[in-house]
Design an enzyme around this catalytic site. Structure first.
Site, PDB file in Angstrom:
ATOM      1  N   SER A   1       3.881  -7.669  -2.537  1.00 33.63           N
ATOM      2  CA  SER A   1       4.764  -8.624  -3.206  1.00 33.63           C
ATOM      3  C   SER A   1       5.440  -9.540  -2.193  1.00 33.63           C
ATOM      4  CB  SER A   1       5.801  -7.886  -4.041  1.00 33.63           C
ATOM      5  OG  SER A   1       6.540  -6.993  -3.250  1.00 33.63           O
TER       6      SER A   1
ATOM      7  N   TRP B   1       5.521   7.758 -12.757  1.00 28.42           N
ATOM      8  CA  TRP B   1       6.639   6.918 -13.174  1.00 28.42           C
ATOM      9  C   TRP B   1       6.607   6.621 -14.680  1.00 28.42           C
ATOM     10  CZ3 TRP B   1       6.808   3.179  -8.290  1.00 28.42           C
ATOM     11  CH2 TRP B   1       7.292   3.919  -7.207  1.00 28.42           C
TER      12      TRP B   1
ATOM     13  N   CYS C   1      19.243   2.188 -13.510  1.00 25.59           N
ATOM     14  CA  CYS C   1      18.486   2.899 -14.539  1.00 25.59           C
ATOM     15  C   CYS C   1      17.030   2.446 -14.491  1.00 25.59           C
ATOM     16  CB  CYS C   1      19.038   2.575 -15.918  1.00 25.59           C
ATOM     17  SG  CYS C   1      20.743   3.099 -16.117  1.00 25.59           S
TER      18      CYS C   1
ATOM     19  N   HIS D   1      14.353  -3.255   3.321  1.00 24.47           N
ATOM     20  CA  HIS D   1      15.599  -3.133   2.566  1.00 24.47           C
ATOM     21  C   HIS D   1      16.771  -3.810   3.257  1.00 24.47           C
ATOM     22  CE1 HIS D   1      13.419   0.139   0.433  1.00 24.47           C
ATOM     23  NE2 HIS D   1      13.966  -0.528  -0.558  1.00 24.47           N
TER      24      HIS D   1
ATOM     25  N   GLU E   1       5.674   3.574   5.335  1.00 15.74           N
ATOM     26  CA  GLU E   1       6.997   3.177   5.824  1.00 15.74           C
ATOM     27  C   GLU E   1       7.316   4.046   7.022  1.00 15.74           C
ATOM     28  OE1 GLU E   1      11.049   4.479   6.285  1.00 15.74           O
ATOM     29  OE2 GLU E   1       9.671   5.608   5.048  1.00 15.74           O
TER      30      GLU E   1
HETATM   31  N1  GLN Z   1       2.400  -3.591  -3.834  1.00 11.54           N
HETATM   32  C1  GLN Z   1       3.754  -3.212  -4.147  1.00 11.54           C
HETATM   33  C2  GLN Z   1       4.706  -4.278  -3.610  1.00 11.54           C
HETATM   34  O1  GLN Z   1       4.394  -4.845  -2.588  1.00 11.54           O
HETATM   35  C3  GLN Z   1       4.117  -1.881  -3.583  1.00 11.54           C
HETATM   36  C4  GLN Z   1       5.500  -1.448  -3.992  1.00 11.54           C
HETATM   37  C5  GLN Z   1       5.883  -0.028  -3.628  1.00 11.54           C
HETATM   38  O2  GLN Z   1       5.345   0.585  -2.761  1.00 11.54           O
HETATM   39  N2  GLN Z   1       6.842   0.525  -4.294  1.00 11.54           N
HETATM   40  O3  GLN Z   1       5.762  -4.529  -4.154  1.00 11.54           O
END
Ligand code: GLN
Ligand code: ZN
Length: 777
Positions: free
Chosen positions: A440, A568, A523, A701, A672
């Site tokens: 994204s 999820w 939420c 983040h 990560e």
């Molecule tokens: N492809 C998703 C993004 O880039 C991966 C998101 C994630 O790992 N939660 O937003």
């Protein structure tokens, strides 16, 4: 007569009132009095619902201004000393500083509550931490409930689970070193509850569902002996899995009752029910507190009736765990079609289910109108159950047939990784340390507006397409300008990585108000998987092939993997999760193959939730990992050897599951690693992880723009762990929450970092050299 109760109710409010009030308070739009008024109104409403349903107690203590564990610390006075507050004087502002940080303090760490998607604030254990009393909020809540005329049962997190779930923050040698002062604190608290006229305290010890070290198990008897001397009657609650390893311990523990989760741990009942001690209540959780399906009341009654005969009024009936993990009220769902709706039960409906079960087992003594209303409820549940089982919306013959024909070969790539990577490298000629992103790009207000307008029907399909394509063109242009090696289309069309796919798959449904607290004011609204999952048409091919048409660089297709799609969502309970995962995998496999056919040569299958699906007990891991890995492999394996499969996982601990991560056999995995300063990568090194890997070099983040030197340093650390030929360079995760200026600057630095690193290599291993893999270390 059996009694009925719940372990806890969602506090956020059917309209997310608590979320809105909290956020308004943080913005300074409302004062503490107004926030407290919202909380108090919600508690009153939730207790009234329990009383109206006919439960024998209302549960007090499940409310929290942010999180129940932080609330427990505030109650005991165990606020981390670094905040420098007197726990007795703690205000809501001070409490929110614990949760969210402030000018001078970073926030307490947050992590998942067992295997739920609820995140709690992690207690910070330091030597000398005090537990001798904090805020009076719980006592005010009890007084409020009593003034309303309710019979109160107080719910608390138990001392051992609290201790276990915290983290040592300084020179403390062992968490259990704090047990003695902690038990003293609980004794004071429980004694005070007794003087308030509280007869029952539910004390939650879900840690018993884990595989525990002997020292922790051994701590239960002395702890509960000390507590029971001064406490009201204690109901020790276990949940999230069976606890039969501890059956003997729980029988003997000096508590007045034990609660068992008979949804997750149905098989444990015999270990407890036979000769259950005469002086103890047995509370059984038969209504699923973790899922949204209407219960099979006949099946529950079949369990309850013999128990009632043996236990009489020592039988309590409940949900498996707190209802915190389900949405509040199905009655608000006006968009859901009536058939599907008749299969569901949210928290409010579960109160009624519990009450009906109680009335049904207590049947003999009831009035005629009660008997007939119970009969009507049971019959309505039975009809819904039968309709659900028979519904053509659930069973799709095509999907069933295909499941029968899945072969082992469908879970295997044509060649092994060593062979594939050579072909892939010959096809792409990527430089050493290829750069890419996770998918994204910034989701600007404009993009969100366009998506919302399209959803509401305010702009037509072609206008929407044009608007999104414009965005993709921009994102591709910027990536080319930046000099990234492997591009993405940016995901502007996606609001959420699960919802986007769920909306295009049969078998998935979405609620309008099915919100569940994830942490604090946050939420989530998980979709429901109610039926066989089937992909009627391609879902992403249009976007990806358009994006590929704009560039000569490789464009990664972007999908959410089967395990994350499952994890999820609220998943159907009428077949094993493994079967549902495989159905999703087959649907996604078709998408992967369609992408390949459309000329997309790299396809990323995101599995950020792979790790969180692990069962609570390590002895159950193998079974989960087997089907989860298989689902991923079925998704990924329909492509040619020179098509490169990527996966992405974030914010997970990998060390104990590395063999399975390797078994997924993705050509490239991005993870990560920046927050742990690359330490997360060490396990991959020790394991000799064979495939390519992109350890995240910056924390998405943080608004802070990472410097070239920071990223070079992290990559040098990575190079110490894994050979150069395996390493990619990328951020930790997707960039959708960031803005463009930050993103652009950060990626420009990332590309420079890659160039600096390449410059250190022998010439032959640098830019665009097809044999880089053989020439590099
Ligand atoms: N492809 C998703 C993004 O880039 C991966 C998101 C994630 O790992 N939660 O937003
Ligand atoms: Zn991620």
């Amino acid at each position: 007569m059996a009694l009925a109760h719940i372990l806890g109710f969602p506090r956020i409010g059917a309209q997310r009132e608590l979320k809105r009030a909290m956020e308004a308070f943080w913005r300074g739009d409302i004062d503490e009095t107004a926030l407290r008024a919202t909380g108090s109104a919600l508690r009153e409403r939730h207790w009234q619902a329990q009383a109206d349903a006919g439960l024998d107690f209302v549960t007090v203590g499940d409310f929290a201004w942010y999180d129940q564990i932080a609330g427990m610390l505030a109650l005991l006075g165990a606020i981390p000393a670094r905040f420098g507050v007197d726990p007795r004087q703690l205000t809501l502002t001070g409490y929110y500083a614990l949760a969210r940080g402030d000018q001078t303090h970073f926030a307490m760490e947050m992590t998942k509550w067992f295997d739920t998607n609820y995140h709690y604030l992690v207690p910070e254990w330091t030597p000398g931490l005090r537990f001798d009393g904090g805020v009076d909020w719980l006592f005010e809540e009890i007084a409020q409930a009593q003034a309303l005329g309710h019979k109160v049962k107080v719910a608390l997190t138990g001392p051992l689970t609290l201790l276990y779930q915290g983290k040592i923050k300084s020179s403390l040698t062992h968490k259990l070193d704090l047990l003695q002062p902690l038990v003293e604190g609980y004794r004071t608290l429980l004694a005070r509850l007794k003087t308030c006229g509280v007869e029952w305290v539910q004390i939650d010890e879900p840690m018993l569902a884990l595989e525990l070290e002997q020292e922790w198990v051994a701590a239960f008897a002395p702890t509960y002996a000390a507590l029971s001397e001064v406490a009201p009657s204690l109901l020790l609650a276990t949940y999230f899995d069976e606890v039969s390893d501890h059956a003997a311990l729980l029988r003997e523990l000096p508590v007045a009752g034990v609660h068992l989760d008979l949804v997750r741990g149905a098989a444990q009942l015999p270990a407890f029910a036979a000769d259950w001690p005469q002086d103890k209540v047995l509370s059984v959780g038969l209504i699923d507190g973790r899922n949204i399906w209407r219960a099979d009341l006949d099946a529950a009654l079949a369990v309850l009736q013999p128990l009632q005969a043996a236990l009489g009024d020592r039988l309590w009936i409940s949900a498996s765990c707190s209802l915190l993990h389900v949405p509040v009220d199905l009655a608000q769902e006006n968009q859901l079609d009536p058939e599907l709706k008749s299969w569901l039960a949210f928290a409010m409906q579960k109160l009624d289910e519990i009450a009906v079960l109680k009335q049904a087992v207590n049947g003999q003594s009831a009035k005629a109108e009660v008997v007939s209303s119970v009969a009507a409820s049971l019959s309505a549940a039975r009809i819904a159950q039968a309709q659900r089982q028979a519904s053509t919306r659930i069973h799709n013959r095509l999907v069933q047939q295909r499941l029968q024909t899945v072969t082992a070969a469908q879970a295997e790539r044509g060649a092994d990784f060593a062979t594939r990577i050579v072909q892939q490298q010959a096809r792409w000629e990527l430089p050493a340390f290829p750069t890419t992103t996770i998918g994204s790009f910034p989701q600007t207000a404009d993009i969100r507006k366009a998506r919302a307008a399209y959803k509401r029907g305010e702009i037509g399909h072609l206008d929407y397409l044009a608007r999104m394509r414009e965005e993709i063109r921009l994102v591709v242009g910027k990536q080319e300008e930046l000099g990234l090696d492997v591009l993405v289309h940016g995901e502007p069309e996606r609001n959420d990585m699960v919802e986007y796919f769920g909306e295009q798959l049969w078998g998935y449904a979405f609620t309008s108000h099915g919100w569940v607290q994830s942490y604090g004011s946050r939420c989530v609204k998980p979709p429901l998987i109610y039926g066989d999952v089937y992909r009627p048409e391609a879902m992403t091919v249009g976007w990806s092939s358009f994006a590929q048409s704009l560039t000569d660089k490789p464009m990664k297709g972007m999908l959410t993997g089967p395990v994350t799609m499952l994890q999820w969502s609220f998943v159907r309970d009428d077949q094993p999760r493994a079967t549902t995962a495989l159905q999703i995998a087959l649907a996604l496999r078709d998408e992967v193959c369609d992408l390949e056919r459309a000329g997309i040569g790299m396809i990323q299958i995101d599995e950020p939730a792979f790790r969180e699906g692990l069962p609570l007990k390590a002895r159950d891991w193998q079974a989960y990992l087997d089907w989860a890995v298989r689902a991923f492999r079925v998704t990924a394996s329909g492509v040619a050897d020179d098509t490169q499969i990527h996966t992405h996982m974030c914010y997970s601990e990998f060390n104990d599951i590395l063999p399975w991560i390797a078994a997924m056999d993705a050509d490239v995995i991005t993870i990560e690693t920046s927050r742990s300063d690359m330490e997360l990568l060490d396990g991959f090194g020790r394991f000799n992880y064979p495939n390519d890997i992109g350890p995240g070099v910056y924390d998405i983040h943080s608004p802070r723009i990472p410097q070239v030197a920071d990223m070079v340093r992290l990559m040098q650390k990575a190079r110490g762990v894994l050979p150069d030929r395996q390493l990619w360079i990328n951020p930790d995760c997707g960039l959708k929450t960031r803005n463009w200026p930050e993103t652009y600057a950060a990626l420009a630095n990332m590309v420079s970092a890659a160039r600096q690193l390449r410059a250190t290599l022998p010439a032959a291993a640098q830019e665009g050299e097809p044999e880089r893999r053989s020439k590099m270390a």
